[in-house]
Design a protein around this motif. Sequence first.
Motif, PDB file in Angstrom:
ATOM      1  N   ASP A   7     -14.163  45.274  64.359  1.00  0.00           N
ATOM      2  CA  ASP A   7     -15.054  45.914  63.399  1.00  0.00           C
ATOM      3  C   ASP A   7     -15.646  44.820  62.514  1.00  0.00           C
ATOM      4  OD1 ASP A   7     -12.596  45.398  62.140  1.00  0.00           O
ATOM      5  OD2 ASP A   7     -12.867  46.991  60.690  1.00  0.00           O
ATOM      6  N   SER A   8     -16.590  45.171  61.689  1.00  0.00           N
ATOM      7  CA  SER A   8     -17.232  44.178  60.838  1.00  0.00           C
ATOM      8  C   SER A   8     -17.509  44.776  59.468  1.00  0.00           C
ATOM      9  CB  SER A   8     -18.546  43.697  61.471  1.00  0.00           C
ATOM     10  OG  SER A   8     -19.067  42.606  60.733  1.00  0.00           O
ATOM     11  N   VAL A   9     -18.010  43.950  58.601  1.00  0.00           N
ATOM     12  CA  VAL A   9     -18.425  44.377  57.273  1.00  0.00           C
ATOM     13  C   VAL A   9     -19.949  44.363  57.222  1.00  0.00           C
ATOM     14  CG1 VAL A   9     -16.343  43.563  56.125  1.00  0.00           C
ATOM     15  CG2 VAL A   9     -18.260  42.011  56.391  1.00  0.00           C
ATOM     16  N   ARG A  10     -20.496  45.021  56.215  1.00  0.00           N
ATOM     17  CA  ARG A  10     -21.937  45.030  56.042  1.00  0.00           C
ATOM     18  C   ARG A  10     -22.429  43.576  55.972  1.00  0.00           C
ATOM     19  NH1 ARG A  10     -24.928  49.160  54.035  1.00  0.00           N
ATOM     20  NH2 ARG A  10     -23.079  50.097  53.132  1.00  0.00           N
ATOM     21  N   ASN A  11     -23.437  43.265  56.739  1.00  0.00           N
ATOM     22  CA  ASN A  11     -24.027  41.921  56.823  1.00  0.00           C
ATOM     23  C   ASN A  11     -23.063  40.882  57.383  1.00  0.00           C
ATOM     24  OD1 ASN A  11     -26.486  42.832  55.690  1.00  0.00           O
ATOM     25  ND2 ASN A  11     -25.577  42.688  53.645  1.00  0.00           N
ATOM     26  N   GLY A  13     -22.632  40.279  60.478  1.00  0.00           N
ATOM     27  CA  GLY A  13     -23.204  39.713  61.694  1.00  0.00           C
ATOM     28  C   GLY A  13     -22.606  40.347  62.934  1.00  0.00           C
ATOM     29  N   LYS A  14     -23.369  40.337  63.994  1.00  0.00           N
ATOM     30  CA  LYS A  14     -22.926  41.027  65.208  1.00  0.00           C
ATOM     31  C   LYS A  14     -21.766  40.339  65.913  1.00  0.00           C
ATOM     32  CE  LYS A  14     -26.687  39.052  67.950  1.00  0.00           C
ATOM     33  NZ  LYS A  14     -27.862  39.381  68.751  1.00  0.00           N
ATOM     34  N   PHE A  15     -21.467  39.107  65.564  1.00  0.00           N
ATOM     35  CA  PHE A  15     -20.352  38.407  66.207  1.00  0.00           C
ATOM     36  C   PHE A  15     -19.133  38.287  65.302  1.00  0.00           C
ATOM     37  CE2 PHE A  15     -24.144  36.629  68.361  1.00  0.00           C
ATOM     38  CZ  PHE A  15     -23.909  37.197  69.597  1.00  0.00           C
ATOM     39  N   ASP A  16     -19.193  38.846  64.113  1.00  0.00           N
ATOM     40  CA  ASP A  16     -18.055  38.800  63.184  1.00  0.00           C
ATOM     41  C   ASP A  16     -16.842  39.423  63.847  1.00  0.00           C
ATOM     42  OD1 ASP A  16     -16.413  38.696  60.892  1.00  0.00           O
ATOM     43  OD2 ASP A  16     -17.071  40.683  60.273  1.00  0.00           O
ATOM     44  N   GLY A  17     -15.806  38.669  63.998  1.00  0.00           N
ATOM     45  CA  GLY A  17     -14.575  39.187  64.585  1.00  0.00           C
ATOM     46  C   GLY A  17     -14.589  39.201  66.095  1.00  0.00           C
ATOM     47  N   VAL A  18     -15.549  39.891  66.673  1.00  0.00           N
ATOM     48  CA  VAL A  18     -15.554  40.069  68.120  1.00  0.00           C
ATOM     49  C   VAL A  18     -15.651  38.731  68.867  1.00  0.00           C
ATOM     50  CG1 VAL A  18     -18.028  40.411  68.510  1.00  0.00           C
ATOM     51  CG2 VAL A  18     -16.364  41.621  69.934  1.00  0.00           C
ATOM     52  N   GLU A  49     -10.090  48.268  62.726  1.00  0.00           N
ATOM     53  CA  GLU A  49     -10.081  48.625  61.304  1.00  0.00           C
ATOM     54  C   GLU A  49      -9.468  47.535  60.424  1.00  0.00           C
ATOM     55  OE1 GLU A  49     -11.094  51.323  58.217  1.00  0.00           O
ATOM     56  OE2 GLU A  49     -11.743  51.182  60.280  1.00  0.00           O
ATOM     57  N   GLU A  50      -9.686  46.272  60.793  1.00  0.00           N
ATOM     58  CA  GLU A  50      -9.197  45.168  59.971  1.00  0.00           C
ATOM     59  C   GLU A  50     -10.037  45.031  58.701  1.00  0.00           C
ATOM     60  OE1 GLU A  50      -6.275  42.814  60.724  1.00  0.00           O
ATOM     61  OE2 GLU A  50      -6.137  44.885  61.412  1.00  0.00           O
ATOM     62  N   GLU A  51     -11.324  45.256  58.826  1.00  0.00           N
ATOM     63  CA  GLU A  51     -12.225  45.100  57.681  1.00  0.00           C
ATOM     64  C   GLU A  51     -12.332  46.368  56.842  1.00  0.00           C
ATOM     65  OE1 GLU A  51     -13.331  42.290  56.827  1.00  0.00           O
ATOM     66  OE2 GLU A  51     -13.862  41.064  58.539  1.00  0.00           O
ATOM     67  N   LEU A 116     -10.621  32.431  66.466  1.00  0.00           N
ATOM     68  CA  LEU A 116     -11.939  31.838  66.295  1.00  0.00           C
ATOM     69  C   LEU A 116     -12.741  32.804  65.443  1.00  0.00           C
ATOM     70  CD1 LEU A 116     -14.142  29.732  67.139  1.00  0.00           C
ATOM     71  CD2 LEU A 116     -14.726  31.337  68.958  1.00  0.00           C
ATOM     72  N   HIS A 117     -13.439  32.282  64.452  1.00  0.00           N
ATOM     73  CA  HIS A 117     -14.204  33.166  63.584  1.00  0.00           C
ATOM     74  C   HIS A 117     -15.507  32.494  63.191  1.00  0.00           C
ATOM     75  CE1 HIS A 117     -14.623  36.642  60.982  1.00  0.00           C
ATOM     76  NE2 HIS A 117     -13.441  37.046  61.405  1.00  0.00           N
ATOM     77  N   ILE A 118     -16.472  33.292  62.905  1.00  0.00           N
ATOM     78  CA  ILE A 118     -17.769  32.791  62.453  1.00  0.00           C
ATOM     79  C   ILE A 118     -17.782  32.783  60.936  1.00  0.00           C
ATOM     80  CG2 ILE A 118     -20.220  33.355  62.325  1.00  0.00           C
ATOM     81  CD1 ILE A 118     -20.032  34.352  65.179  1.00  0.00           C
ATOM     82  N   GLU A 119     -18.226  31.677  60.369  1.00  0.00           N
ATOM     83  CA  GLU A 119     -18.313  31.590  58.909  1.00  0.00           C
ATOM     84  C   GLU A 119     -19.359  32.574  58.395  1.00  0.00           C
ATOM     85  OE1 GLU A 119     -18.872  28.287  55.427  1.00  0.00           O
ATOM     86  OE2 GLU A 119     -20.170  28.161  57.155  1.00  0.00           O
ATOM     87  N   GLN A 120     -19.016  33.292  57.348  1.00  0.00           N
ATOM     88  CA  GLN A 120     -19.941  34.251  56.769  1.00  0.00           C
ATOM     89  C   GLN A 120     -20.577  33.719  55.487  1.00  0.00           C
ATOM     90  OE1 GLN A 120     -17.815  37.929  56.374  1.00  0.00           O
ATOM     91  NE2 GLN A 120     -17.644  38.190  58.563  1.00  0.00           N
ATOM     92  N   GLY A 121     -20.301  32.500  55.172  1.00  0.00           N
ATOM     93  CA  GLY A 121     -20.893  31.874  53.994  1.00  0.00           C
ATOM     94  C   GLY A 121     -21.714  30.661  54.415  1.00  0.00           C
TER      95      GLY A 121
END
Length: 144
Positions: A7-11, A13-18, A49-51, A116-121
């Motif tokens: 799952d992801s949070v608002r904004n 990104g489509k690769f957040d987490g996945v 449901e992590e986020e 592995l995670h994508i930076e959101q900042g």
Amino acid sequence: MIGSHIDSVRNGGKFDGVIGVLAGIEIVHAITESNLVHEHPIEVVAFCEEEGSRFNDGLFGSRGMVGKIKKEDLKKVKDDNVTRFDALKSFGFGINPELMDESVKKSGDIKHYFELHIEQGPFLDKNNYPIGIVSGIAGRHGLK
């Protein structure tokens, strides 16, 4: 164990987490194709449901893995008047509320966990770093 959440949070990104889940699958595939020998089993995990994107409390999948889900967590209701329990059942997940205090994994079952995670900042981008290695994470804590 390698993986992340789906799952992801608002904004976020489509690769957040996945991306962490897909990377885990690819890594296991590459190890298998290369016939690499390793000492420990490798599992790929995809947490839900992590986020807190649906029921607003987060860390549900990882809490479930270590036996930290309470019966009250299954009664949580979303705007559409669907309980978490009913949502899980609708996805085909056979869940027994009487077993919620049991861990899926016991202490020592997981030798290492990689994600592995994508930076959101903007830090990596602003500093022109192609990759970053995390040395600490933010802990989630909520007050009622």
